[in-house]
Motif scaffolding. Structure first.
Motif, short mmCIF file in Angstrom:
data_model
loop_
_atom_site.label_atom_id
_atom_site.label_comp_id
_atom_site.label_asym_id
_atom_site.label_seq_id
_atom_site.Cartn_x
_atom_site.Cartn_y
_atom_site.Cartn_z
N ALA A 109 3.57 43.37 -19.61
CA ALA A 109 2.93 42.74 -20.77
C ALA A 109 1.40 42.86 -20.70
CB ALA A 109 3.33 41.27 -20.85
N GLY A 110 0.88 43.42 -19.61
CA GLY A 110 -0.57 43.56 -19.46
C GLY A 110 -1.28 42.24 -19.23
N SER A 111 -0.63 41.33 -18.52
CA SER A 111 -1.14 39.97 -18.34
C SER A 111 -1.65 39.71 -16.92
CB SER A 111 -0.01 38.98 -18.67
OG SER A 111 -0.44 37.67 -18.49
N HIS B 139 -5.01 33.38 -18.96
CA HIS B 139 -4.67 34.80 -18.82
C HIS B 139 -5.72 35.68 -19.49
CE1 HIS B 139 -0.74 32.90 -18.19
NE2 HIS B 139 -0.53 33.93 -17.40
N THR C 259 -8.06 40.61 -24.26
CA THR C 259 -8.04 39.33 -24.96
C THR C 259 -8.09 38.26 -23.88
OG1 THR C 259 -6.64 40.25 -26.70
CG2 THR C 259 -6.73 37.85 -26.53
N VAL D 189 -3.59 47.50 -17.06
CA VAL D 189 -3.59 46.25 -16.30
C VAL D 189 -3.99 46.45 -14.84
CG1 VAL D 189 -1.13 46.17 -15.65
CG2 VAL D 189 -2.40 44.04 -16.06
N ARG E 145 -5.48 39.45 -21.12
CA ARG E 145 -4.43 40.41 -21.50
C ARG E 145 -5.07 41.75 -21.91
NH1 ARG E 145 -0.05 37.14 -21.52
NH2 ARG E 145 -0.40 34.97 -22.07
N THR E 146 -4.36 42.81 -21.55
CA THR E 146 -4.79 44.15 -21.90
C THR E 146 -3.53 44.99 -22.15
OG1 THR E 146 -6.29 45.96 -21.29
CG2 THR E 146 -4.90 45.06 -19.53
N GLU F 268 -7.60 34.56 -22.83
CA GLU F 268 -6.90 33.31 -23.17
C GLU F 268 -7.03 32.35 -22.00
OE1 GLU F 268 -2.96 34.66 -24.04
OE2 GLU F 268 -3.62 35.85 -25.76
#
Length: 100
Positions: free
Chosen positions: A47-49, A7, A83, A15, A9-10, A85
């Motif tokens: 969740a910004g994913s 993922h 981020t 997003v 993320r933001t 991941e």
């Protein structure tokens, strides 16, 4: 074969913009030598994913891709807003689903 999965993320309010930016790379990247799959999808907007899935013929093809100016521009432009991941996997025994 190299598989990247995970993922990015933001913030939830960013997003959609991030997904659009990442998707703008897909058509060109799929034409690169050694690119087998290159996809992004919003996994959880609240969740910004963003889900990441890439498949490369070998580490050299991935290295050439990562050295492209367009990739550096995107990662650099978003560096302080994301981020990452994402994990890298070596796949040496590819087969059809359900086949042992």
């Amino acid at each position: 074969m190299i598989i990247l999965a995970g993922h990015i993320r933001t913030k939830p309010e960013l997003v959609e913009d991030l997904a659009a930016t990442l998707r703008s790379l897909v058509a060109t990247t799929l034409q690169e030598d050694g690119c087998l799959n290159y996809h992004f999808a919003i996994d959880d907007a609240a969740a910004g994913s963003i889900l990441v899935y890439e498949r490369w013929r070998d580490p050299q093809a991935l290295a050439v891709h990562l050295a492209q100016p367009s990739i550096g521009a995107v990662l650099g432009g978003w560096a302080d807003k994301i981020t990452i991941e994402v994990r890298q996997f070596d796949a040496s025994r590819e087969r059809d689903f359900g086949v042992e």
